[in-house]
Design an enzyme around this catalytic site. Structure first.
Site, short mmCIF file in Angstrom:
data_model
loop_
_atom_site.label_atom_id
_atom_site.label_comp_id
_atom_site.label_asym_id
_atom_site.label_seq_id
_atom_site.Cartn_x
_atom_site.Cartn_y
_atom_site.Cartn_z
N HIS A 85 0.79 -1.29 0.01
CA HIS A 85 -0.07 0.07 -0.04
C HIS A 85 0.96 1.36 0.08
O HIS A 85 0.43 2.28 0.57
CB HIS A 85 -0.95 0.12 1.22
CG HIS A 85 -2.02 -1.03 1.12
ND1 HIS A 85 -3.18 -0.95 0.73
CD2 HIS A 85 -1.84 -2.36 1.91
CE1 HIS A 85 -3.92 -2.34 0.74
NE2 HIS A 85 -3.02 -3.11 1.47
N ASN B 28 -10.49 -2.73 2.56
CA ASN B 28 -9.94 -2.84 0.98
C ASN B 28 -11.15 -2.69 0.25
O ASN B 28 -12.43 -2.58 0.59
CB ASN B 28 -9.34 -4.13 0.39
CG ASN B 28 -7.94 -4.34 0.92
OD1 ASN B 28 -7.25 -3.41 1.21
ND2 ASN B 28 -7.36 -5.36 0.96
FE1 HDE Z 1 -2.52 -4.85 5.68
N1 HDE Z 1 -0.59 -4.00 5.89
N2 HDE Z 1 -1.70 -6.34 6.23
N3 HDE Z 1 -4.29 -5.53 4.97
N4 HDE Z 1 -2.93 -2.99 4.81
C1 HDE Z 1 -0.30 -2.80 5.87
O1 HDE Z 1 0.80 -1.57 7.55
C2 HDE Z 1 -0.59 -6.90 6.76
C3 HDE Z 1 -4.52 -6.92 5.03
C4 HDE Z 1 -4.38 -2.53 4.42
O2 HDE Z 1 -3.30 3.44 3.99
C5 HDE Z 1 1.03 -2.24 6.40
O3 HDE Z 1 1.16 0.86 7.65
C6 HDE Z 1 -0.47 -8.24 7.42
C7 HDE Z 1 -5.81 -7.23 4.95
C8 HDE Z 1 -4.41 -1.43 4.07
O4 HDE Z 1 -1.68 3.55 5.39
C9 HDE Z 1 1.54 -3.59 6.99
C10 HDE Z 1 -1.71 -8.90 6.68
C11 HDE Z 1 -6.31 -5.90 4.62
C12 HDE Z 1 -3.04 -0.71 4.31
C13 HDE Z 1 0.32 -4.71 6.72
C14 HDE Z 1 -2.46 -7.75 6.15
C15 HDE Z 1 -5.29 -5.01 4.69
C16 HDE Z 1 -2.48 -1.83 4.76
C17 HDE Z 1 1.95 -1.56 5.56
C18 HDE Z 1 -2.02 -10.22 7.06
C19 HDE Z 1 -7.98 -5.38 4.46
C20 HDE Z 1 -2.83 0.54 3.88
C21 HDE Z 1 2.13 -0.30 6.00
C22 HDE Z 1 -2.26 -10.71 7.99
C23 HDE Z 1 -8.88 -5.56 5.50
C24 HDE Z 1 -3.00 1.64 5.24
C25 HDE Z 1 1.41 -0.22 7.04
C26 HDE Z 1 -2.65 2.93 5.02
C27 HDE Z 1 -1.08 -1.64 5.25
C28 HDE Z 1 0.34 -5.93 7.28
C29 HDE Z 1 -3.49 -7.99 5.37
C30 HDE Z 1 -5.35 -3.63 4.19
C31 HDE Z 1 2.90 -4.09 6.44
C32 HDE Z 1 0.62 -8.87 7.99
C33 HDE Z 1 -6.74 -8.51 5.19
C34 HDE Z 1 -5.74 -0.49 3.58
O5 HDE Z 1 1.46 -3.56 8.69
#
Ligand code: HDE
Length: 713
Positions: A78, A151
């Protein structure tokens, strides 16, 4: 609208531009970070005019040091995003389900900050990559900050947080040469997907039109995981959160996406910014899908499985409030880049479920902010501060911005009067829902999660013919980019489990056969000791024939507000035609843009000058939603002799857009493939603006798909 004089056009443009650049330094003198006035920021301190620069030059060092450290690590996923401020307002109290203040008090206006993003690409990647979009909302509530980090698709690729690094490593550019940027169409991604059937549901959504939205303002949002709502009696209901865009859900075609990425790689970011600047505030309604605690096991899928949605036809979405984005950020870095979303930012009345993906996220986000923002004090950055009080004994660390007073940084204490003291639940303290757990400690996947094909099949069945065709083309494109046959074969077998006809068409496009069987990847996907016969999914279940809510054909088509309309003109265009059409379009709040052979102004047949929005050489048809060509002999003669206009119209035709022409405008249409589409229901020759407006609101005439292959654009 009438034309205006050249001078007043120029003056108003100048004022507009100056306002854009106004800062808090307005009228102030330049000073160093220590407040020292600066008399020369252009030349370094040297030993003579042609001599070496002196180490003594503290002004040079301050300026360059600051510059050297301007970047922070981009988000691992993202990274590419756009943000906006706004408000959330509740329609009706939801006290029956939740004690959260934001869902009880209808008089409240809760400030929000939203960040939309793509997932795979780097910070500078183009907006129209085929990808999932992030939809993260920070609610600054009186009881604390609540982050709903979702999402634009209601399911995720994987079922357990343990697989997230694998998924992301597979989709990111391949390690040896860092190619491709912001694209899933490559071998490592399909190697992983084809071995991990749980990915198939989110994958087919990404292959559908949802993966290439027309606008960030025209996307749904989903919390994905099942959460809990807790009322003041401590009772729990399961909930899925939905955002429904007031403008409906609309997408571009793949051909447009590819071209938009070249013509304006900031297309989505610009669109969001400009709509807010124009006062056309994007709006979404928030919906709850509620499942009673007693119904947890009622469905053919597990509520804790993030690769499954609850069809709206089985559990309706109740709309509870509206979010309006009404203010652009002042500074991209300070706000959109530094905003830190944490699924763990929660308020009383909302709680987590045991979804193993959500559980892992509760760790990851805080951890990643530490390396991205560099300090445990990231909550003190203005965009991350709560609106209410925050008192605790956590101290110090890099970049402490506050000056905590008092000598007791521990609890309990008497020296500090026992403060800050703990709050009771009755005083609004958060307490976790008391879920009974009686289980063995075990590293495994629940068998209730092992159904990988039913919901991708339901999704595909629910699409209209044109949507199905887009999915088929997307699979063909993506797999066509893979160079390893065994990976593509495994994918074809997987697609066949979703829909035989779809797999056949894709195989045909690739010039390959669908294998009768493949090595079952279940041990790879679940665990080395997993018993294949236990886990192998049987045939797709069919608990619902179709879910109309999943098809974009059933979205809203009620408005043309903010739609970009290209008006093709040259000197001598008919003012009568132009006025009659554009007055109606503007009444409906469409953005009317004059596309002329050159910049500056064009003169209509009433001798008035009109400001040109874009010279044809600087713009492309894919940046517009519809095309209007007013008459005027001289104008049409010029347009006919400019090849780019013919390309412009042919492309609009190919992308199934509405086109209206008046009087001599028909001659221009005749010089294009438009001559063959005069009976098309979204082509208008001397028709009422009302018909054109209706066709624009309908987004596209997909029935045209049948005839467009011959258009070479
Ligand atoms: Fe994320 N995800 N994600 N994700 N995600 C990040 O956090 C992560 C997941 C989502 O505009 C990171 O600050 C793991 C699902 C959005 O700043 C990180 C897993 C969904 C955004 C991270 C998921 C998301 C992130 C990268 C599996 C939808 C952007 C930078 C367990 C429900 C937020 C940060 C923004 C961002 C990890 C799965 C949505 C690395 C480990 C499911 C919208 O922490």
């Amino acid at each position: 609208m009438s034309g205006t004089s050249k001078k007043s056009e120029k003056d108003s443009k100048k004022i507009e531009q100056l306002q854009d650049y106004m800062s808090d330094a307005d009228g102030k003198v330049m000073r160093t970070r220590q407040g020292l006035k600066i008399n020369d920021t252009n030349n370094s301190l040297k030993a003579g005019p042609r001599g070496a620069t002196l180490l003594e030059d503290f002004l040079l060092r301050e300026k360059i040091t600051s510059f050297d450290h301007e970047r922070i690590p981009e988000r691992i996923v993202h990274a590419r995003g756009s943000g906006a401020h706004g408000i959330f307002e509740l329609y009706e109290s939801q006290g029956k389900y939740t004690k959260a203040g934001i869902f009880n008090d209808t008089d409240r206006t809760t400030p929000v900050f939203v960040r939309f993003s793509t997932v795979a690409g780097s910070k500078g990647s183009p907006d129209l990559a085929r990808d999932v979009r992030g939809f993260a909302v920070k609610f600054y509530t009186d009881e604390g900050t609540w982050d709903l980090v979702g999402n634009n698709m209601p399911i995720f690729f994987i079922q357990d947080a343990m697989k997230f690094p694998d998924l992301i490593h597979s989709v990111k550019p391949e390690p040896h040469r860092e190619i491709p940027q912001a694209a899933s169409a490559h071998d490592t991604f399909y190697d992983f997907v084809s071995l991990t059937p749980e990915t198939l549901h989110n994958h087919i959504w990404a292959m559908s039109d949802r993966g290439i939205p027309r606008s960030l303002r025209m996307m749904e949002g989903f919390g994905i995981h099942t959460y809990r709502l807790i009322n003041d009696k401590g009772e729990s209901h399961f909930v899925k959160f939905h955002w429904k865009p007031v403008l409906g859900v609309h997408s571009v075609t793949w051909d447009e996406a590819v071209k938009i990425n070249g013509a304006d790689s900031d297309f989505h970011r610009r669109d969001l910014w400009e709509a807010i600047e124009a006062g056309q505030f994007p709006e979404w309604e928030l919906g709850f899908q509620i499942v009673a605690e007693k119904d947890e096991h009622k469905y053919d899928f597990d509520l804790l499985d993030p690769t499954k949605l609850i069809p709206e036809e089985m559990v309706p979405v109740t709309l509870v409030g509206k979010m309006t984005l009404n203010r652009n950020p002042e500074n991209f870095f300070a706000e959109t880049e530094q905003v830190a979303f944490l699924p763990g930012n929660i308020v009383p009345g909302i709680d987590f479920s045991n979804d193993p993906l959500l559980q892992g996220r509760l760790f990851s986000y805080r951890d990643t902010q530490l390396s991205r923002l560099g300090s445990p004090n990231f909550h003190q950055i203005p965009i991350n501060r709560p609106v209410g009080d925050s008192h605790n004994n956590q101290r110090d660390g890099h970049m402490q911005m506050d000056i905590p007073k008092g000598n007791t940084a521990y609890f309990p204490n008497t020296l500090g009067g026992g403060c800050p003291h703990m709050a009771k639940i009755s005083e609004g303290a958060f307490n976790s829902f008391e879920e009974r757990i009686d289980a063995s400690k075990i590293r495994t996947r629940s068998k209730s999660f092992i159904d990988f094909f039913s919901q991708p099949a339901l999704f595909y069945r629910s699409l209209e013919t044109w949507e199905k065709q887009h999915v088929m083309e997307a699979y063909s494109f993506e797999l066509g980019k893979c160079t390893h046959e065994h990976i593509v074969e495994r994918m074809l077998w997987m697609i066949k489990q979703i829909d035989g006809d779809l797999a056949k068409k894709v195989a045909n496009n690739l010039g390959m056969d669908i294998p009768k069987s493949i090595d079952q990847p279940i041990n790879q996907a679940i665990g080395a000791d997993a018993n294949v016969s236990d886990y192998q999914p049987g045939k797709a279940k069919n608990y619902l024939d179709k879910s109309p809510a999943l098809s974009q054909a059933n979205t809203k088509f009620s408005t043309i507000a903010t739609r970009q309309i290209a008006v093709l003109v040259a000197d001598g265009f008919s003012m009568k035609d132009y006025k009659a059409m554009t007055e109606e379009l503007k009444k409906e709040k469409a953005m009317v843009k004059l596309v002329a052979p050159h910049g500056g102004t064009v003169t209509c047949d009433s001798d008035m000058e009109h400001k040109v929005d874009a010279a044809i050489s600087t713009t492309e048809s894919v940046l517009f939603d519809a095309v209007y060509i007013p008459g005027g002999k001289k104008s049409i003669e010029t347009l006919i002799s400019t090849a780019k206009y013919l390309k412009f119209i042919n492309e609009a035709l190919k992308h199934c857009k509405a086109i209206a022409v008046d009087n001599e405008g028909e001659q221009l249409l005749d010089k294009t493939y438009g001559a063959d589409f005069k009976k098309d229901k979204a082509i208008f020759i001397n028709k009422s603006p009302k018909d054109f407006i209706k066709a624009i609101a309908n987004h596209r005439n997909w029935e045209r798909l049948d005839g467009i292959d011959k258009i070479p654009a």
